[in-house]
Design a protein around this motif. Structure first.
Motif: not given
Length: 388
Positions: A58-76
């Motif tokens: 719900k807060v985007g923690l799963l695969g959060m450092h990946l981009h696209g596909y519903g991932c948050a695209g967060a920094s390292a």
């Protein structure tokens, strides 16, 4: 006036407002959804993986450092801060996020086909599908190049035979990224765990990382279509690159267990009286607390340096080995030392310190033992590989 350990050198000043906001969100999630139940999970050796995954998603923690596909695209760095807060709750919870995002999802994201990415990544990011990563085998832990799991062609299909051991999430996983030896070398496969011939057995009687679901995977004549193979995963470098991703999260995560142990010891020492005054007022106690605080801050600065390098695309595997070796080793020492400050109460589940110390014994071993990381660093220093 007391000071929290990481406030001594004001590490918050090194972060952006966005990074601190992400840290705050994860800390609240841990407070609301991990701390209330983690003692019971640990004592019972069970964790509600699916329910927890949905809350973390719900807060985007799963695969959060990946981009696209519903991932948050967060920094390292943001991902690292998240790992720290998760492991402050429990190493098993950070392991759930690491395996889901940095191992299973990352492998599909980096090496999978467009069809594999579309099929799995959105559901995994939402916590609707759980992944596991099958590399370690019963007889081949630190030596994955000697794996016995085989994949052979049968017409257009693949047939997999073998076994994997100590696989986080395996008993509840929907998809396993399984690594096997083929005639062309090591290859990865996205294996739906309901496929006939796949059996996942939970590992019981663990004395560490008990709030984590761990299993053995048996592959007996598992037939897969050609489309199950990860098309870009060729050779051992592919799974090792995934391990580098997970190890980076551990560099930060171990600090969370250390910080929680030290905060607990500080609070306890301030309220526990012996010989007519709080034990925090004794020199030996202050020496323990000071040494632990210094090592925690040094580890934090190392993690942050590696995170900034990762965000610039400059992080190397041996640098991650430096971080994993140092921070887990020091976190374990901190937890052990903090346990002594609590005395007999240190072994009670009322306090998290003994649980953190026990968990860190596993973290010291998985994703590369300390000895393996010493050899990685040694090879970089000398130019000579000493693994055999």
């Amino acid at each position: 006036m007391t000071t929290r350990p990481l406030d001594l050198i004001d590490v918050d000043a090194l972060h952006s407002e966005e990074e601190l906001a992400i840290r705050g969100v994860v800390r609240r999630v841990v407070d609301d959804h991990v701390r209330p139940g983690v003692v019971e999970w640990y004592e019972q050796g069970r964790v509600p993986v699916r329910d927890l995954a949905l809350e973390l998603a719900k807060v985007g923690l799963l695969g959060m450092h990946l981009h696209g596909y519903g991932c948050a695209g967060a920094s390292a760095v943001a991902y690292g801060l998240a790992c720290l807060e998760l492991e402050a709750g429990d190493s098993g919870v950070r392991s759930l996020v690491s395996v889901q995002g940095s191992l299973a999802m990352f492998a599909i994201w980096k090496y999978g086909s467009d069809e594999q990415k579309d099929e799995w990544l959105p559901r995994m990011a939402a916590g609707e599908a759980i992944g596991c990563f099958g590399l370690t085998e019963p007889d081949h832990g630190s030596d994955p190049a000697s794996m016995k799991t085989r994949a052979r062609r049968d017409g257009d299909d693949w047939i997999l035979d073998g076994g994997k051991m100590w696989i986080t999430n395996a008993p509840v996983a929907d998809v396993g990224v399984i690594w096997a030896r083929t005639e062309e070398g090591i290859s990865g496969f996205a294996v739906p765990m309901h496929t006939p011939g796949v059996t996942a057995r939970e590992v019981h009687h663990k004395l560490s990382l008990r709030a984590s679901c761990t299993g053995e995977i048996v592959l007996d004549g598992v037939r897969l279509p050609a489309s199950a193979q990860l098309p870009l995963a060729r050779g051992l470098k592919a799974p090792l690159s995934c391990l580098t991703e997970a190890r980076y999260g551990i560099v930060w995560g171990a600090l969370g267990a250390a910080r929680d142990s030290l905060h607990t010891a500080l609070d306890y020492a301030g309220s526990r009286e012996q010989f007519g005054r709080p034990i925090a007022g004794f020199q030996l106690t202050q020496a323990k607390l000071a040494d632990a605080a210094v090592e925690l801050q040094k580890g934090y600065l190392l993690a942050l340096h590696l995170g900034r390098r990762a965000d610039r695309g400059e992080l190397s595997p041996e640098q991650v080995s430096v971080g994993k070796l140092n921070n887990v080793r020091e976190a374990l020492a901190i937890a052990r030392q903090c346990r002594t400050i609590l005395g007999a109460n240190g072994i009670s589940a009322e306090y998290p310190v003994m649980r953190h110390a026990a968990n860190l014994e596993t973290v010291l071993t998985y994703e590369g033992t300390s000895e393996i990381h010493q050899l990685v660093i040694g090879q970089k220093l000398t130019g000579i590989a000493a693994f055999a």
